[in-house]
Structure formats: C-alpha cells, structure tokens
Design a protein around this motif. Sequence first.
Motif, mmCIF file in Angstrom:
data_model
loop_
_atom_site.group_PDB
_atom_site.id
_atom_site.type_symbol
_atom_site.label_atom_id
_atom_site.label_comp_id
_atom_site.label_asym_id
_atom_site.label_seq_id
_atom_site.Cartn_x
_atom_site.Cartn_y
_atom_site.Cartn_z
ATOM 1 N N ASP A 143 120.661 -31.003 -53.615
ATOM 2 C CA ASP A 143 120.448 -30.030 -52.631
ATOM 3 C C ASP A 143 119.945 -30.812 -51.412
ATOM 4 O OD1 ASP A 143 117.296 -30.221 -52.858
ATOM 5 O OD2 ASP A 143 118.132 -30.786 -54.805
ATOM 6 N N THR A 144 120.056 -30.035 -50.276
ATOM 7 C CA THR A 144 119.679 -30.498 -48.750
ATOM 8 C C THR A 144 118.231 -31.119 -49.059
ATOM 9 O OG1 THR A 144 119.262 -28.221 -48.157
ATOM 10 C CG2 THR A 144 121.275 -29.280 -47.522
ATOM 11 N N GLU A 145 117.135 -30.430 -49.446
ATOM 12 C CA GLU A 145 116.078 -30.862 -49.729
ATOM 13 C C GLU A 145 115.863 -32.285 -50.117
ATOM 14 O OE1 GLU A 145 111.383 -29.610 -51.275
ATOM 15 O OE2 GLU A 145 113.317 -28.796 -52.032
ATOM 16 N N THR A 146 116.510 -32.578 -51.215
ATOM 17 C CA THR A 146 116.209 -33.905 -51.756
ATOM 18 C C THR A 146 116.895 -34.955 -50.951
ATOM 19 O OG1 THR A 146 116.515 -32.967 -54.186
ATOM 20 C CG2 THR A 146 117.144 -35.339 -53.952
ATOM 21 N N VAL A 147 118.207 -34.762 -50.506
ATOM 22 C CA VAL A 147 118.830 -35.582 -49.297
ATOM 23 C C VAL A 147 118.240 -35.741 -48.245
ATOM 24 C CG1 VAL A 147 120.774 -35.992 -47.926
ATOM 25 C CG2 VAL A 147 120.897 -35.200 -50.245
ATOM 26 N N SER A 148 117.383 -34.784 -47.583
ATOM 27 C CA SER A 148 116.358 -34.742 -46.601
ATOM 28 C C SER A 148 115.269 -35.781 -46.881
ATOM 29 C CB SER A 148 115.962 -33.291 -46.258
ATOM 30 O OG SER A 148 115.146 -33.388 -45.032
ATOM 31 N N ASP A 149 114.658 -35.595 -48.073
ATOM 32 C CA ASP A 149 113.385 -36.185 -48.342
ATOM 33 C C ASP A 149 113.932 -37.742 -48.526
ATOM 34 O OD1 ASP A 149 111.780 -34.256 -48.508
ATOM 35 O OD2 ASP A 149 112.044 -33.991 -51.021
ATOM 36 N N PHE A 150 114.917 -38.123 -49.106
ATOM 37 C CA PHE A 150 115.413 -39.679 -49.264
ATOM 38 C C PHE A 150 115.670 -40.061 -47.802
ATOM 39 C CE2 PHE A 150 116.081 -38.851 -53.565
ATOM 40 C CZ PHE A 150 116.139 -40.310 -54.261
ATOM 41 N N GLN A 151 116.182 -39.350 -46.854
ATOM 42 C CA GLN A 151 116.434 -39.754 -45.565
ATOM 43 C C GLN A 151 114.920 -40.009 -44.757
ATOM 44 O OE1 GLN A 151 119.046 -36.613 -44.073
ATOM 45 N NE2 GLN A 151 120.800 -37.811 -44.315
ATOM 46 N N ASN A 152 114.227 -39.164 -44.762
ATOM 47 C CA ASN A 152 112.946 -39.064 -43.942
ATOM 48 C C ASN A 152 111.999 -40.380 -44.687
ATOM 49 O OD1 ASN A 152 113.914 -37.061 -42.344
ATOM 50 N ND2 ASN A 152 112.762 -35.617 -43.585
ATOM 51 N N SER A 153 112.109 -40.641 -46.030
ATOM 52 C CA SER A 153 111.137 -41.467 -46.567
ATOM 53 C C SER A 153 111.844 -42.940 -46.285
ATOM 54 C CB SER A 153 110.946 -41.234 -47.868
ATOM 55 O OG SER A 153 112.265 -41.063 -49.077
ATOM 56 N N GLY A 154 113.291 -43.195 -45.767
ATOM 57 C CA GLY A 154 113.882 -44.326 -45.684
ATOM 58 C C GLY A 154 114.380 -44.902 -46.888
ATOM 59 N N LEU A 155 114.578 -44.113 -47.855
ATOM 60 C CA LEU A 155 115.126 -44.613 -49.281
ATOM 61 C C LEU A 155 116.547 -43.938 -49.522
ATOM 62 C CD1 LEU A 155 111.841 -43.811 -51.162
ATOM 63 C CD2 LEU A 155 113.039 -46.059 -50.867
ATOM 64 N N ILE A 156 117.446 -43.431 -48.504
ATOM 65 C CA ILE A 156 118.804 -42.856 -48.575
ATOM 66 C C ILE A 156 119.477 -44.286 -49.318
ATOM 67 C CG2 ILE A 156 119.273 -43.574 -46.439
ATOM 68 C CD1 ILE A 156 120.102 -40.368 -48.254
ATOM 69 N N LEU B 68 133.893 -33.557 -51.977
ATOM 70 C CA LEU B 68 133.074 -33.823 -50.694
ATOM 71 C C LEU B 68 131.835 -33.137 -51.096
ATOM 72 C CD1 LEU B 68 135.408 -33.431 -47.776
ATOM 73 C CD2 LEU B 68 134.855 -35.693 -48.631
ATOM 74 N N ASN B 69 130.917 -33.242 -50.088
ATOM 75 C CA ASN B 69 129.464 -32.392 -50.273
ATOM 76 C C ASN B 69 129.649 -31.132 -50.445
ATOM 77 O OD1 ASN B 69 128.275 -35.187 -50.600
ATOM 78 N ND2 ASN B 69 127.421 -35.080 -48.774
ATOM 79 N N SER B 70 128.973 -30.273 -51.148
ATOM 80 C CA SER B 70 129.029 -28.674 -51.284
ATOM 81 C C SER B 70 127.827 -28.137 -50.323
ATOM 82 C CB SER B 70 128.996 -28.492 -52.782
ATOM 83 O OG SER B 70 129.876 -28.760 -53.382
ATOM 84 N N THR B 71 127.923 -26.952 -49.895
ATOM 85 C CA THR B 71 127.203 -26.253 -49.512
ATOM 86 C C THR B 71 126.538 -24.913 -50.125
ATOM 87 O OG1 THR B 71 128.505 -24.731 -48.499
ATOM 88 C CG2 THR B 71 128.158 -26.597 -47.031
ATOM 89 N N SER B 72 125.534 -24.338 -49.884
ATOM 90 C CA SER B 72 124.910 -23.131 -50.678
ATOM 91 C C SER B 72 126.110 -22.118 -51.255
ATOM 92 C CB SER B 72 123.904 -22.516 -50.188
ATOM 93 O OG SER B 72 124.448 -22.022 -49.012
ATOM 94 N N LYS B 73 127.074 -21.982 -50.273
ATOM 95 C CA LYS B 73 128.191 -21.036 -50.650
ATOM 96 C C LYS B 73 129.620 -21.494 -50.943
ATOM 97 C CE LYS B 73 125.981 -17.661 -47.375
ATOM 98 N NZ LYS B 73 126.345 -16.953 -46.372
ATOM 99 N N ASN B 74 129.754 -22.603 -50.353
ATOM 100 C CA ASN B 74 131.244 -23.302 -50.470
ATOM 101 C C ASN B 74 131.317 -24.731 -51.024
ATOM 102 O OD1 ASN B 74 132.394 -21.165 -49.071
ATOM 103 N ND2 ASN B 74 131.435 -21.855 -47.336
ATOM 104 N N ARG B 75 132.258 -25.153 -51.665
ATOM 105 C CA ARG B 75 132.759 -26.594 -52.023
ATOM 106 C C ARG B 75 133.669 -26.939 -51.030
ATOM 107 N NH1 ARG B 75 133.117 -23.877 -57.167
ATOM 108 N NH2 ARG B 75 131.496 -24.264 -58.444
ATOM 109 N N ARG B 76 133.881 -28.168 -50.947
ATOM 110 C CA ARG B 76 134.466 -28.875 -49.892
ATOM 111 C C ARG B 76 135.340 -29.852 -50.742
ATOM 112 N NH1 ARG B 76 131.869 -31.439 -46.287
ATOM 113 N NH2 ARG B 76 133.342 -31.561 -44.502
ATOM 114 N N TYR B 77 136.539 -30.200 -50.304
ATOM 115 C CA TYR B 77 137.335 -31.296 -50.891
ATOM 116 C C TYR B 77 138.268 -32.049 -49.795
ATOM 117 C CZ TYR B 77 136.631 -28.429 -55.048
ATOM 118 O OH TYR B 77 135.655 -27.740 -55.992
ATOM 119 N N GLU B 78 138.787 -32.937 -49.931
ATOM 120 C CA GLU B 78 139.924 -33.731 -49.245
ATOM 121 C C GLU B 78 140.929 -33.443 -50.194
ATOM 122 O OE1 GLU B 78 139.553 -37.774 -48.447
ATOM 123 O OE2 GLU B 78 137.750 -37.666 -47.273
#
Length: 575
Positions: free
Chosen positions: A211-224, A83-93
Amino acid sequence: MGIISQDYFNFSLKTIYILLFIGFISLLFVFLKSYYIQKFKNIILLFSMFCLGIFVFKMQQYEAPNIALNKKENLYFSLNKKLNSTSKNRRYEVVFYKNNSEFNAVITVPKDQSELNFSHFYEAEVSLQKTEKPYADFIFNYQKYLARKNIFYLAYLPGNIKQSTKKSLSVSEKIKNERLKILTRISTSSLSVKSASFLKGIILADRTELDTETVSDFQNSGLIHLLAISGTHIGIIFAVIYFIFLKIFPVKFRNYAIILSLIFIWSFAVFIGLGNSVVRSCIMISTYMIYLLLKRKPDLLHALSLAGLIILISSPQQFFEVGFQLSFCAVLGIYWLNKPLVELLPHSKYSALNFLKSIFVITIAAQLSTLPLVIFYFHQFSFISIIANLVVIPLAEIIITFSLFLAIILGLNFNIIWLNSIYDFMILKLLKLIHWFASLDFAMTRNIDLNLLEITFLFISIYSFGILVRKISWKNTFNFAFTFLLFIFVRIIFNFQQYQKSEVITHTYFKQNLLSIKKGDEVLFLLPENSDTEKLEKYIINPYLTVRRTQKYKIKYFPKNTNLILINKKAYPLN
C-alpha cells in the motif's frame, strides 16, 4: 561517457563504425613497445572504452515500432511483467500481437477482472495511446523511462478479457508461473495483508501489492532500500547459505561451499525475475568470490569495475537507472570512507560495541556517498534516516533470513499458523517503528533541487572529506572547506537565478488545466474548483516549486466552466 554521448547526440551507424574502427586500431597500438605509446597507454584505453560505450548503447537503443494502430483495437496479448497496482487498477507490462508484428506496452486493468498470468494468451478490446513527452522539464519524463525498456504505448482495458491456455511454455515462462504460484500462496496464507505484501517484496521482489502508506513510510524514513532486493539482501542470503554449506563440507572443501552458494544465489536471482539490482548484486558477489577461488587477494575496486563492465556491456541502459547509480555510489562510498572513519573512532574491548560502531560507520559512509543522488532524484532528505538505519539494519539479517525461510515453507504449500503469527507480530511491530520514524516531519527536508554542476561539487566535497579523515591536517581541512564553500557559492548563484524569474505557465494534469503565476520567490496556483488538490500538489505543484527553488505558494480556485483567465492583459485559455 560513451553511453552518455550516444544517448545525448545519437550518432549515426556510419559514425559509430568509424569510431569503433579507430578505437580498435588504437587498442592494437597498446601492444607496441614504443615509449610514446606506453606513455599515453591509459588515454588510448580510455578512448577505446569510450568507443565501445557508444557502440553497445546503439545496439540496444530502441525505436518506436512502425505499426498502424487505431485508438481502439481488438488485440491478442501475453503477460511480460507485473507492475505496481493502485486502489482501483492493476498494471502490467505486456506484449501485444498484431498480424505478424508485436510491440510492448503498459496496460491498466480494473481490479474486478481476474489477474493475468504467464500460462495464457489474452484477447480484448483495448484503448491505445502513444507515450508522450512531458509538457515541461520539471515533470518526470515517463516517455523516456519507458522507451529505455522498449515500451512506446500505454493501453487501457475497460471490458472483458478472453483467454486461452498456451500449448507450451518457455523455460522463462515456467519459472515466472511458479513464482506467481508462490506469490498467490503467500497472499492466501494466514499472514496479514501487510505482512504478506512485505514478505513478497523483501524476498520475491514483488512490491506490486504494497500500500502507498507503507511505501511512503519507507521512503520518508530513508529505509526504502530494505524493500528493494539489493546488495544487502543478496549478501545476507549468500552469507546464510554459505554458512550452511560450510557446516556440511570440511574446511579443505571450502571452494565447493563457495561454488554451491554462488549457484544458489544465481538460481534465486533467475527465480525472482533477474531484476537489475539483483543481477548487479550477484555479479559483484560472484566477482569478489572468484578472486578467492583463484587464490588472489580480493580487490574491491577491481571487483566493482569488472561488475560494472559486465553489466554495462550486457545492458547499457542500466547506466540510467537510479538503482545502478546508487548501488555503485554506496559501495564506492563505503570503500572510501569506512576504514578511515573506523580508525577515527575509539576501539572498544566489547565486540558488541565494535559491531554497532561498524554498522554506524557503514551507514554514515553509504548515506554520505549517495546523498547527492538521493537529493537529485527524490528531492528530499531525512536526517532521521541515519538513526533509522542504525536501528533497523542490525535487525535486517534476522528479518531477511526469517523471510527467506518462511517464503520457502509457504512455497512448499505448508501454512504453519503459529510460525506465521510470529512473523506477523515481528513485521507489524517493525512497520509501526518505521511509521514512527517517517512521522518525524521536523527531520524531513523536501523540495530540494540540485543540478549536475552542484552534484559534481558535492561529490568533490565528499571525496575531500575522505582525504581529511584519512589525514587530519590544515591543508586537507582547507581543501575540504574550500570545495564545500564552492558548492554553497554555486548553489546561491542558481537559487538567485531562479528567484529573478517571473513567469506564467499553463499546467496540464489529465484533462485539467491550471495556471501558476511566479513573481520573485512567490507562486500563485489557480486550480479548478473541486479538483483533487492532493494529487495536483504531488504531481504538479511540488515538482514546480522544487525546480524553481521556492517554498512560498498560495492556491486559489476558479469556477469549472471558466474558458480563459486574463493576467496582465494577456489571455490564457483553459480548454
């Protein structure tokens, strides 16, 4: 409607079997040559499908496992999905094993631990908790989202992990392991971190390291949609492979080119994990191409309907996925609006201009048809997204083809520095362009709330607009204007209803309690001192403002050791 009814009412098995029996008997009547039965044939077929929807959803409706678990347990587990990671942790199913039982969970692992893979069993002491309902209706229902994936527990692994190699791997695990190896090779290549993350996301459906900034850029520009493997990606990959096979096979063997191209995209889908959006795209393309193989005139609506039927019978839970709803709405919107809008615009003698016109029209059609759902789920819309799509989508074919080619080369363990440098340069420039589009804040409208009734009227307005562009007349203009004004009227009523509401609510974020005081269209938030205001705005304040349909708010802080707050002679405890 059957799937929705079962999700909402949760009929008992006895009721479902009775409905299924009635639906089956009704279906048999369709074959009788009675005038009255033939007259109501469509209604009988609809009722049969309604009963089938209830039945297939019940068969895949998950319930929490009945396992006795302590808050801390020493358990064996194996990896199911990253799953998506954070700055401190990795997440898994993961799948946990206890005695003779097993259950699924989402586990959080600190990044100082080694990454999990599919070729090992693991043992560790983990902290467990059941998923909980949100305290308010405006908070995302993570419990229900996970329950639809048969996950009812969250786990945290603070200590060390023991691991042991699996004696044998299933075919699925072997494929997942090979994919994990390619992801590792991409990460360790000479590509920059951003380019490597982008490559993994756009081709191998692994967005965990973005990274969260890249994902946020894609979301805010409508290109996700460019980051998520979808119809665009699979369509381009299919077109590239089909083009190669057409060059290999003579024209009279075109059917072999189609069959081999379909085998390739399905093999690719299996390799990248059979994600729901990928399977949807493959089924749609396969259904459409089978029409060509059978020498029947391709019918988009029939292909779309058949794809939807196959998906919902095999996995009815997909109906509630945003991707499922957006992809079908986009295709229907393109079907309904593309041709009349193209005919409305003047035809050019230059093929390049006609190509740009078709890109523009498809973008408008897809954006309009998905707009109600985008606002409903994401509560925001950027007017710049239309321009961003017009600029970036023509480049998508080059980007996706290059990314596929590079992923294959890196997967074969060839790290060609100059090729990586070209890809790096191209992707970093693209990310800068997308960041620029995302930074145009004046074009972004946030915290928009839509309910189901408003969505219904908005879809009716879009449908009426399609009729209007097909035939411009006073009658069609009036119908479109009437439906759109009806939507605005309904929206004003719901906005006024929220304006009238005054309330005091205690909000909870992890171990923090905070208060909101609403009077009219103004809200005052009372937060503990030194709290993470940015996170509270993202997860508490903005969702609350959205559902209450207001933008006016203030924030005040209270000392951390405060036990209760008195408002209008009523005490609100904070412990």
